[in-house]
Design an enzyme around this catalytic site. Structure first.
Site, PDB file in Angstrom:
ATOM      1  N   GLY A   1       0.993  -1.194  -0.010  1.00  0.00           N
ATOM      2  CA  GLY A   1      -0.065  -0.008   0.102  1.00  0.00           C
ATOM      3  C   GLY A   1       0.751   1.225  -0.077  1.00  0.00           C
ATOM      4  O   GLY A   1       0.417   2.370  -0.642  1.00  0.00           O
TER       5      GLY A   1
ATOM      6  N   LYS B   1      -2.196 -19.371  -4.680  1.00  0.00           N
ATOM      7  CA  LYS B   1      -1.647 -18.886  -6.197  1.00  0.00           C
ATOM      8  C   LYS B   1      -2.025 -19.923  -6.906  1.00  0.00           C
ATOM      9  O   LYS B   1      -2.535 -19.672  -8.268  1.00  0.00           O
ATOM     10  CB  LYS B   1      -0.260 -18.376  -6.348  1.00  0.00           C
ATOM     11  CG  LYS B   1       0.043 -17.089  -5.355  1.00  0.00           C
ATOM     12  CD  LYS B   1       1.415 -16.851  -5.106  1.00  0.00           C
ATOM     13  CE  LYS B   1       1.828 -15.711  -4.460  1.00  0.00           C
ATOM     14  NZ  LYS B   1       3.156 -15.519  -3.816  1.00  0.00           N
TER      15      LYS B   1
HETATM   16  N1  LIG Z   1       4.541  -8.000   0.353  1.00  0.00           N
HETATM   17  C1  LIG Z   1       4.563  -8.732  -0.840  1.00  0.00           C
HETATM   18  O1  LIG Z   1       5.529  -8.832  -1.528  1.00  0.00           O
HETATM   19  C2  LIG Z   1       3.195  -9.001  -1.634  1.00  0.00           C
HETATM   20  C3  LIG Z   1       3.246  -9.542  -2.885  1.00  0.00           C
HETATM   21  C4  LIG Z   1       2.009  -9.616  -3.534  1.00  0.00           C
HETATM   22  C5  LIG Z   1       0.780  -9.722  -2.808  1.00  0.00           C
HETATM   23  N2  LIG Z   1       0.701  -9.320  -1.544  1.00  0.00           N
HETATM   24  C6  LIG Z   1      -0.545  -9.039  -0.935  1.00  0.00           C
HETATM   25  O2  LIG Z   1      -0.546  -8.007  -0.810  1.00  0.00           O
HETATM   26  C7  LIG Z   1      -1.548  -7.685   0.349  1.00  0.00           C
HETATM   27  C8  LIG Z   1      -0.782  -6.587   1.374  1.00  0.00           C
HETATM   28  O3  LIG Z   1       0.543  -7.093   1.633  1.00  0.00           O
HETATM   29  P1  LIG Z   1       1.668  -6.499   2.434  1.00  0.00           P
HETATM   30  O4  LIG Z   1       3.121  -7.011   2.252  1.00  0.00           O
HETATM   31  O5  LIG Z   1       1.543  -4.982   2.011  1.00  0.00           O
HETATM   32  O6  LIG Z   1       1.266  -6.616   3.890  1.00  0.00           O
HETATM   33  P2  LIG Z   1       1.372  -5.560   5.210  1.00  0.00           P
HETATM   34  O7  LIG Z   1       0.873  -6.512   6.335  1.00  0.00           O
HETATM   35  O8  LIG Z   1       2.932  -5.109   5.103  1.00  0.00           O
HETATM   36  O9  LIG Z   1       0.230  -4.484   4.863  1.00  0.00           O
HETATM   37  C9  LIG Z   1      -0.997  -4.666   5.342  1.00  0.00           C
HETATM   38  C10 LIG Z   1      -1.530  -3.276   5.906  1.00  0.00           C
HETATM   39  O10 LIG Z   1      -2.961  -3.294   6.129  1.00  0.00           O
HETATM   40  C11 LIG Z   1      -3.046  -2.816   7.434  1.00  0.00           C
HETATM   41  N3  LIG Z   1      -4.612  -3.314   7.759  1.00  0.00           N
HETATM   42  C12 LIG Z   1      -4.695  -4.476   8.036  1.00  0.00           C
HETATM   43  N4  LIG Z   1      -6.187  -4.845   8.328  1.00  0.00           N
HETATM   44  C13 LIG Z   1      -6.573  -3.443   8.293  1.00  0.00           C
HETATM   45  C14 LIG Z   1      -8.253  -2.857   8.479  1.00  0.00           C
HETATM   46  N5  LIG Z   1      -8.958  -3.745   8.785  1.00  0.00           N
HETATM   47  N6  LIG Z   1      -7.952  -1.529   8.495  1.00  0.00           N
HETATM   48  C15 LIG Z   1      -7.171  -0.674   7.991  1.00  0.00           C
HETATM   49  N7  LIG Z   1      -5.782  -1.144   7.559  1.00  0.00           N
HETATM   50  C16 LIG Z   1      -5.728  -2.558   7.852  1.00  0.00           C
HETATM   51  C17 LIG Z   1      -2.005  -3.078   8.149  1.00  0.00           C
HETATM   52  O11 LIG Z   1      -1.957  -2.632   9.404  1.00  0.00           O
HETATM   53  C18 LIG Z   1      -1.003  -3.229   7.450  1.00  0.00           C
HETATM   54  O12 LIG Z   1      -0.009  -1.941   7.646  1.00  0.00           O
HETATM   55  C19 LIG Z   1      -1.696  -8.990   0.924  1.00  0.00           C
HETATM   56  O13 LIG Z   1      -2.723  -9.491   0.754  1.00  0.00           O
HETATM   57  C20 LIG Z   1      -0.402  -9.845   0.497  1.00  0.00           C
HETATM   58  O14 LIG Z   1      -0.833 -11.085   0.431  1.00  0.00           O
HETATM   59  C21 LIG Z   1       1.755  -9.094  -0.788  1.00  0.00           C
HETATM   60  N1  LIG Z   2       4.743 -13.804   0.794  1.00  0.00           N
HETATM   61  C1  LIG Z   2       4.477 -13.787  -0.725  1.00  0.00           C
HETATM   62  C2  LIG Z   2       4.547 -12.535  -1.289  1.00  0.00           C
HETATM   63  C3  LIG Z   2       4.020 -12.395  -2.769  1.00  0.00           C
HETATM   64  O1  LIG Z   2       3.077 -12.907  -3.108  1.00  0.00           O
HETATM   65  C4  LIG Z   2       5.887 -14.270  -1.303  1.00  0.00           C
HETATM   66  O2  LIG Z   2       6.901 -14.489  -0.377  1.00  0.00           O
HETATM   67  O3  LIG Z   2       6.034 -14.617  -2.533  1.00  0.00           O
END
Ligand SMILES: NC(=O)c1ccc[n+]([C@@H]2O[C@H](COP(=O)([O-])OP(=O)(O)OC[C@H]3O[C@@H](n4cnc5c(N)ncnc54)[C@H](O)[C@@H]3O)[C@@H](O)[C@H]2O)c1
Ligand SMILES: N[C@@H](CCO)C(=O)O
Ligand code: NA
Length: 444
Positions: free
Chosen positions: A28, A216
């Site tokens: 985000g 996935k």
């Molecule tokens: N990090 C990666 O490499 C990656 C890659 C592909 C997909 N994703 C997906 O993207 C999404 C986000 O991943 P991320 O790594 O940014 O996770 P993260 O845990 O870093 O971020 C999630 C954020 O959402 C906030 N949050 C959770 N519930 C909430 C609520 N009810 N109200 C407001 N804020 C809320 C949390 O406080 C946190 O800051 C997940 O679904 C993850 O599976 C992540």
């Molecule tokens: N946790 C996941 C983020 C990407 O979806 C990974 O390691 O591939």
């Protein structure tokens, strides 16, 4: 969507598309950054300005590089705002993401999400809500991060017949296995580093136990085979049992070990087709293209009847790469709002049954400590031949107390292979079956 009168007299023009971002974590934060830094280019590409109406966070007090006026801890109210046209869900988890996305779609707002855990369970429900309200549901970032795989499968290959989609789709486990293989690094240290770099899920169990890769696989199999496949349909094993000793032993067979997600159209002799979706750590030959995929990189190999073999490679995790895929989807959703048009609908017409892992032909690699006495090898071999599993290679290492036997089998139904292993575990001459892995990426 706010509109203005076009001074040329051509009618109304969409001036801006309201965007709500839910979650400001690894991904985000990067999405918000790109929206700000690339605002002018994005406006030119969309035909309207992408305006962030609000960003839902859990902790309002946490310092962030964003106008604090935009922050809210009430995602439901943000989603419900009339000036929000597209909701970008990046908080992860099932609830409240599921209800927020559903509400957004039901009120005609398009949704972009990276939430594979949610999609692997509830795509059906969400896609129905999107179709009913004529809204879009985009999720390129949910599989293999920055790498375009969802769009090629849903659009570019829409006219072909996909036979197989297989690859490395979890960056965290690939990062861990690569480090263990290259440097013999300690598992816990590498896992902590993957978390620090923003690859690992909030709960890394999802990564190391294969749940993330299985989610996935469910998404990929659903699209590739026009069949609804959920996480529960995916056979899953994680990497927690893989040791540095396994990686060393794999090298002696000119192999490495990767966590693979495999989605296959399985054809029975009578022509019946089924879908196999499975995730497990497997030996693959060092000469295989997936063997060279190191660190947090992902790669997906698609085999289609007419296209042949296609390989997609790149960054599958991390804030900025994942945000790139999110922005791509956001531009699509916004363009559709501005110019008309729809994203692809869910396609599940084929409704193929799911093949159980036991019916799928696999190859096994079994390493065991054995009693070092005459006849043991013959007894072990007979357990395999009894079940019509033929041996491709047998290697003895060590002697006396340290005698170890490594067996590699030819392809046979997985059920027969696992029955052989169970029989070995019951033999007095087999002191311990220390490692059981499958072997992929070979023709035999
Ligand atoms: N990090 C990666 O490499 C990656 C890659 C592909 C997909 N994703 C997906 O993207 C999404 C986000 O991943 P991320 O790594 O940014 O996770 P993260 O845990 O870093 O971020 C999630 C954020 O959402 C906030 N949050 C959770 N519930 C909430 C609520 N009810 N109200 C407001 N804020 C809320 C949390 O406080 C946190 O800051 C997940 O679904 C993850 O599976 C992540
Ligand atoms: N946790 C996941 C983020 C990407 O979806 C990974 O390691 O591939
Ligand atoms: Na992707």
């Amino acid at each position: 969507m706010s509109q203005t009168q076009d001074p040329t007299g051509a009618g109304t023009q969409t001036r801006s598309i309201g965007v709500a971002v839910l979650g400001m974590g690894n991904v985000g934060t990067e999405v918000v950054r790109i929206l700000e830094e690339s605002a002018d280019d994005l406006r030119a590409r969309v035909g309207a300005r992408l305006e962030v109406r609000g960003v839902a966070v859990r902790d309002l007090a946490k310092p962030r590089k964003i106008d604090s006026e935009l922050l809210t801890d009430d995602p439901a109210s943000l989603v419900a705002r009339d000036d929000v046209d597209v909701v970008v869900e990046l908080m992860g988890g099932i609830d409240p993401a599921r209800s927020l996305i559903r509400h957004a779609l039901e009120s005609g707002k398009s949704v972009v999400t990276a939430n594979k855990a949610l999609l692997a369970e509830y795509t059906g429900e969400l896609a129905t809500a999107a179709a009913t309200a004529r809204a879009d549901l985009y999720f390129e970032a949910a599989v293999a991060g920055a790498i375009p795989v969802i769009r090629p499968l849903t659009q570019s290959l829409a006219g072909d017949t996909v036979e197989r989609v297989a690859g490395i789709v979890n960056g965290t486990t690939n990062f861990i296995l690569s480090a263990m293989d290259a440097d013999g690094d300690d598992y816990d240290v590498v896992l902590a580093e993957a978390g620090r770099l923003g690859y690992a899920e909030a709960d890394p169990t999802a990564d190391v136990e294969g749940y993330d890769a299985a989610a996935k696989a469910a998404i990929l199999a659903s699209i590739a085979f026009h069949t609804r496949v959920t996480a529960a349909d995916v056979y899953r094993e994680g990497i927690t049992a893989v040791t540095s000793a396994d990686l060393l032993a794999a090298r002696k067979f000119d192999c490495t070990i990767k966590l693979l997600s495999i989605c296959e159209r399985v054809r029975d002799t009578d022509g019946t087709q089924r879908v196999s979706a499975r995730v497990y750590p497997a030996l693959i030959p060092l000469s295989h293209p997936l063997a060279t995929v190191g660190g947090a990189f992902n790669a997906v190999v698609v085999e289609a009847q007419n296209a042949g073999r296609l390989m997609f490679y790149g960054q599958g995790a991390g804030g900025a790469p994942t945000a790139s895929a999110v922005l791509g989807d956001l531009v699509m959703a916004a363009r559709n709002k501005v110019h008309g048009g729809r994203g692809p609908l869910e396609s599940t017409y084929a409704k193929l049954p799911i093949a159980s892992i036991g019916d799928v032909p696999t190859r096994y690699y079994v390493s065991m400590r054995v009693a070092d006495r005459p006849g043991v090898l013959a007894q072990i071999a007979s357990e395999f031949s009894k079940r019509s599993v033929s041996l491709a290679a047998v290697r003895q290492e060590g002697a006396g107390e340290d005698a170890r036997l490594i067996v590699v089998t030819h392809r046979a139904p997985d059920r027969a292979q696992s029955e052989c292993v169970a029989a070995l575990e019951d033999m007095d001459e087999v002191l311990k079956v220390s490692s059981v892995l499958r072997l992929e990426g070979t023709d035999d």
